[in-house]
Design an enzyme around this catalytic site. Sequence first.
Site, PDB file in Angstrom:
ATOM      1  CD  GLU A 170       2.003  -3.693  -3.121  1.00 30.48           C
ATOM      2  OE1 GLU A 170       1.347  -4.718  -2.929  1.00 30.48           O
ATOM      3  OE2 GLU A 170       1.861  -2.967  -4.126  1.00 30.48           O
ATOM      4  NE  ARG A 179      -1.610 -15.680   3.799  1.00 32.94           N
ATOM      5  CZ  ARG A 179      -1.225 -14.855   2.820  1.00 32.94           C
ATOM      6  NH1 ARG A 179      -1.052 -15.327   1.589  1.00 32.94           N
ATOM      7  NH2 ARG A 179      -1.030 -13.584   3.047  1.00 32.94           N
ATOM      8  CE  LYS A 224      -0.857  -5.845   2.702  1.00 37.28           C
ATOM      9  NZ  LYS A 224       0.315  -5.412   1.931  1.00 37.28           N
TER      10      LYS A 224
END
Length: 553
Positions: free
Chosen positions: A33, A257, A267
């Site tokens: 994104e 992850r 983020k």
Amino acid sequence: MSEEKNLNFIEEIVETDLNEGKYKSIITRFPPEPNGYLHIGHSKSICLNFGLAKKYGGSTNLRFDDTNPVTEDTEYVESIKDDIKWLGFEWSNEFYASDYFDTLFEYAVTLINKGLAYVDDSTSEEIATLKGTPTEPGKDSIYRSRSIEENILLFNEMKDGKYKDGEKVLRAKIDMAHTNMLMRDPIMYRIKHAHHHRTGDKWCIYPMYDFAHGQSDSIENITHSICTLEFIPHRELYDWLIEKLNIFPSHQYEFARLNMTYTVMSKRKLLQLVNEGHVSGWDDPRMPTISGFRRKGYTPLSIRNFCDKIGVAKRENLIDLSLLEFCLREDLNMTAKRVMAVLDPVKLIITNYEEGKTEMLTSENGPDESLGHRSIPFGKELWIEREDFMEEAAKKWFRLAPGALVRLKSAYIVKCESFEKDSDGNITAIHCTYIPESKSGQDTSGISVKGTIHWVSVKHAATAEVRLYDRLFKSENPAAEEGDFKEYMNLDSLHIINNAYIEPSLTTANLEDRFQFIRKGYFCLDKDSTTEKLVFNRTVTLKDAWSKEVKKG
RNA sequence: UGGGUUAUUGUGUAAAGGUAGCACUACAGAUUUUGAUUCUGUCUGUCUAGGUUCGAAUCCUAGUAACCCAACCA
């Protein structure tokens, strides 16, 4: 058949699919994104997705998941593309979820017509309440039983801008009592009168992630849609939508992850560090962003090797920063040009060396012959590292001390005869004699010394700013600590040396060059450099056995 | 207290019923005109308890722990 290959579980799935003829070739995608900069965790995903396609002869799309116009921006799109290219990967196609807004709208209409979606006028609070909790089933909204015709009308009115933000949503009609919360009539479309960085003001309704991602995969014929563990619950919805829409069946697979010690990876937290000024920006060399590592002097190869070594599995992990640093040093050791720089100078005077004389000495640029040689000016007065002199030598001390002999790298062996101190007890000068027969490369002195130190000629030295970075956090896993993660920041993570002395050859350094300041670490030129003032970043220190020796006492 | 996922040395990752391996870290030594590099060596592990089997990290049963899910974020 693959006994010695040690495939990760996703490679095994791909090989099986290929062997069984399920696909002729594979297509993967990397779907960021554009609402922030890529970090080292993304590089794991990038290496996985692009690596898979490369290994099995497929292709990889770069697809921006730009379904939320309020958080996204072209600045991020550009940085993401730069980072992927820098890492060394090329995408087959550059796509955007927003490319599919028209198709997605049609898909939504299809679902309404099948009686599988409805417009809900409830507020977000009402929807949340009726959703229930993980342990209690939800309840149907009163709008759930609207007719297909009414839903079509309302949905078109939503699209046409008749309603304000939040007044209505389009939901899938699945099961409000489902054990998977995501299946309790998930929202497919919401109203946002916002300007989109690509579609401008064309739309005022935007699809949610779940209604965009799987369908985008399907449109692109993605065979293996690889994402992180937290999306496992989404897979059921992903499959449900593909089935009901009867479109190309992409499949989702999840891996754990990357987490790394002494940093944070979310983020949201990284954005906070930037916005609150704890770092200078997304590319601050202390940031775990790809652009931060790049600015700090990391190489693409070192990051790719790192991603290779950490493996791909499904369990939570916390990788040692030292593994990344190992991969970095492994690469830099082979490629970085050796130079000399003195970061904390003290003057060394060779009393028996001719006043005003300059000698050009030859030094190798690195362990590999291909790096070549260079000449370095040598003279009577030199800068050496303050920490390379001890007034009273410690045990196992191989460097300079009264009466001790030491080799000046690529030059002569010197003997410390005396030293000067100021009233505060600081050493201000060290007086040595040199042994003329000990010249590097033509040493006939027969003397061998334990220590070799670096130096820069006082007369010829250039100056530079040198930035020494340390880890941003004191805690191994700041995100897991009690309270705010920022309480665990290392307040001493940046040390600036304003006037380091560097050998003259460094004045022509370029941004892409990698150097080893002998015995001090790996360094690179920072983009803040100007013709008047050079700025170097410390990429990583060298391994240091002596400091461990000191700690042992 | 519902559903989902995962447990192998300090860290990460292999072993698909048959020798628990590899890498990083740590430690010890050798070489070294970088206390770097290189080379050699050492240490520690199958979540627990039962069971099946000649043999279990792997299969079965029961536990335990960690992580994820109740955004009109992705």
